[in-house]
Structures are given as structure tokens and as C-alpha cells.
Design an enzyme around this catalytic site. Structure first.
Site, short mmCIF file in Angstrom:
data_model
loop_
_atom_site.label_atom_id
_atom_site.label_comp_id
_atom_site.label_asym_id
_atom_site.label_seq_id
_atom_site.Cartn_x
_atom_site.Cartn_y
_atom_site.Cartn_z
CG ASP A 23 -2.04 0.95 1.14
OD1 ASP A 23 -2.29 1.47 0.04
OD2 ASP A 23 -2.70 1.18 2.17
N GLY A 24 0.31 2.32 -0.60
CA GLY A 24 0.96 3.63 -0.54
C GLY A 24 1.58 4.09 -1.85
N GLY A 26 0.10 5.31 -4.51
CA GLY A 26 -0.52 6.57 -4.96
C GLY A 26 0.05 7.76 -4.20
NE ARG A 36 -4.15 6.47 -7.74
CZ ARG A 36 -4.06 6.22 -6.43
NH1 ARG A 36 -3.82 7.20 -5.59
NH2 ARG A 36 -4.24 5.00 -5.98
CG HIS A 40 0.02 1.66 -9.37
ND1 HIS A 40 -0.20 1.37 -8.05
CD2 HIS A 40 -1.09 2.31 -9.80
CE1 HIS A 40 -1.40 1.82 -7.69
NE2 HIS A 40 -1.95 2.41 -8.74
CB SER A 68 -8.51 -5.87 -3.49
OG SER A 68 -9.19 -4.67 -3.79
CB THR A 69 -12.83 -8.49 -5.05
OG1 THR A 69 -12.73 -8.31 -3.64
CG2 THR A 69 -12.46 -9.91 -5.39
CD1 TRP A 72 -12.69 -5.94 -9.69
CD2 TRP A 72 -11.87 -5.34 -11.70
NE1 TRP A 72 -12.03 -7.03 -10.23
CE2 TRP A 72 -11.52 -6.70 -11.45
CE3 TRP A 72 -11.46 -4.76 -12.89
CZ2 TRP A 72 -10.78 -7.46 -12.36
CZ3 TRP A 72 -10.72 -5.53 -13.79
CH2 TRP A 72 -10.40 -6.85 -13.53
CG LEU A 133 9.41 -16.76 -2.17
CD1 LEU A 133 9.24 -16.73 -0.66
CD2 LEU A 133 9.65 -15.35 -2.71
NE ARG A 186 -3.07 -1.35 4.55
CZ ARG A 186 -4.29 -1.41 4.12
NH1 ARG A 186 -5.15 -2.21 4.69
NH2 ARG A 186 -4.69 -0.65 3.10
#
Ligand code: FPP
Length: 238
Positions: A23-24, A26, A36, A40, A68-69, A72, A133, A186
């Protein structure tokens, strides 16, 4: 399992399965007056370096939340951008194969573009025999959605209600056969699970940090693992 720290004699316990909410991106871009998409792209670089580092230090499982779902709901241009980053990554998995990393995708593949679905299958097949891994990429993944899928499959298989155990549920999740994550990270100053691995994380340790994902480096992971190592894990016992 014990891992010798480089700079001291102290020994630390490595998590078996690390799950990360990347996360983060953006906010990282916004701080630099960049679009943005640049966030990514930077987040994707961090993902690659952290996956390699986990492999190097002997982490067995890493699961990253790529889409994530709920994602979208973002503007189509941003969704397309994330999917394109994924396409580029999947077209260049040779380096991961060379490093003995086994790739797997978790989530509902159905709504994804056909070419991405094919690339995912190919990447999984190409790396199936890797023994390093085990890297799960959560794509169109939602924890509640995963449980709904699991229940539908259990019903479709005609399993009797009285025969359903916690193990039955676990065996019908996307992560079937894998150990549950014991450490969830997180970054970016948010303190939520955001529908991530909600069944599997029942006994996980959590680690939060203000660092934005593109700035997250191996040293930060080392720090997190040191914290993990210090925690006394009792699983509800004494
Ligand atoms: C969350 O940050 C990040 C995402 C929804 C996308 C994560 C995707 C990548 C890092 C690319 C992954 C690529 C591969 C190949 C696995 P955010 O955009 O919500 O950040 P913000 O909260 O600061 O806006």
C-alpha cells in the site's frame, strides 16, 4: 527455523509465510507530483526486490496483494495500468525461474483478460518445479469472495454438513495446502486488513509502518522480521 543475523550473534526466528499489503503507491507518487501510474511502477520494482530478498534469506512463502476485488472501482485508466504492469512482469518471469521461485496466483481469475489468464497459467507451469520461495500473487482477490467460492465448492462436492471442519474450509481456499501466513505486513500508515486473507490470518502477527510501499526495502523487512522474532506466540495457550 533459525537465521543468523549478519551484524550480531543474536538469532532470529524467520516467519514461514509473510503476507504483504503493498500500500501507498498513490501517495508516494503524489508526494513527488507524479501520476499514480509512476507509483505503481515504483511499487512493482519494490515487489520484485522484496520477493528476491525473501527468497535469498530463506522465507518459504510470500503472498502479495496486487489487486483486490474492490480495486475495480478505481478509474479504468488506473486498472489498465496495474494490469499492464502485471502483463510486463509475466512476460519476463525468466529471472524468477532462474532464481528458483515458484509462482502462484490466488483470487478469482474469471473476470481477467484472456491474455493475462494465459500468461498466469504459463508462469505457474514454468515455475511449478521450483523449490525456492513460493510466491503467491493475490489478483482480483478478496477474502470474503474466497470464502464464498470455498463454500460453493464444498456444496457442489456434496460434502455433508456434519463432516465440514475448519480443515475442510482451508482445503477449499485458494491457498489450499499452504501454511497460513504467520506474519502480515502493511506499510503506508493504514491499520486495516482490507479483506486480505481473512480466514488464513486468524493467528498471524501484524506489523505496520508509515513507510510507503515504493520506499520499502530489505532493511525494513529485516526490521519487521526482528520484531516478529521477539514476539511471544502462544496461539491462545499460556
Ligand atoms: C495500493 O496502493 C496498491 C495497489 C492497489 C496496486 C499494487 C500493485 C503493484 C505494486 C504492482 C504489482 C505488480 C506485480 C507484478 C505483482 P494505492 O494505490 O492504494 O496507494 P494509495 O493508498 O497511496 O493511493
Amino acid at each position: 527455523m533459525f537465521f543468523k543475523k549478519k551484524k550480531s550473534d543474536e538469532e532470529r526466528i524467520l516467519p514461514t509465510h509473510i503476507a504483504i499489503i503493498m500500500d501507498g503507491n498513490g501517495r508516494w507518487a503524489k508526494k513527488r507530483s507524479l501520476p499514480r501510474t509512476a507509483g505503481h511502477a515504483a511499487g512493482s520494482k519494490t515487489f520484485k526486490s522484496i520477493a528476491r530478498y525473501c527468497n535469498k534469506i530463506g522465507i518459504k512463502y510470500l503472498t502479495v496483494y496486487a489487486f483486490s476485488t474492490e480495486n475495480w472501482k478505481r478509474p479504468k485508466s488506473e486498472v489498465d495500468n496495474i494490469m499492464n504492469i502485471l502483463r510486463d512482469y509475466l512476460k519476463d518471469t525468466d529471472s524468477f525461474k532462474d532464481e528458483n521461485i515458484k509462482l502462484e496466483f490466488i483470487g478469482d481469475r474469471e473476470p481477467l483478460a484472456d491474455d493475462i489468464k494465459e500468461l498466469m497459467l504459463k508462469a505457474e507451469a514454468d515455475s511449478a518445479s521450483a523449490t525456492g520461495l513460493h510466491l503467491n500473487i493475490a489478483l482480483n482477490y478478496g477474502g470474503r469472495d474466497e470464502i464464498v467460492h470455498a463454500v460453493k465448492r464444498i456444496v457442489a462436492e456434496g460434502i455433508n454438513a456434519e463432516d465440514i471442519t475448519e480443515q475442510t474450509i482451508s482445503e477449499h481456499l485458494y491457498t489450499a495446502g499452504q501454511p497460513d501466513p504467520d506474519f502480515i505486513i502493511r506499510p503506508s500508515g493504514e491499520y486495516r486488513l482490507s479483506n486480505y486473507l481473512i480466514w488464513q490470518s486468524a493467528y498471524a502477527e501484524y506489523w505496520f509502518s508509515d513507510i510507503l510501499w515504493p520506499d520499502f526495502g530489505p532493511k525494513d523487512l529485516d526490521r519487521a522480521i526482528e520484531d516478529f522474532s521477539r514476539r511471544n506466540r502462544r496461539f491462545g495457550g499460556i
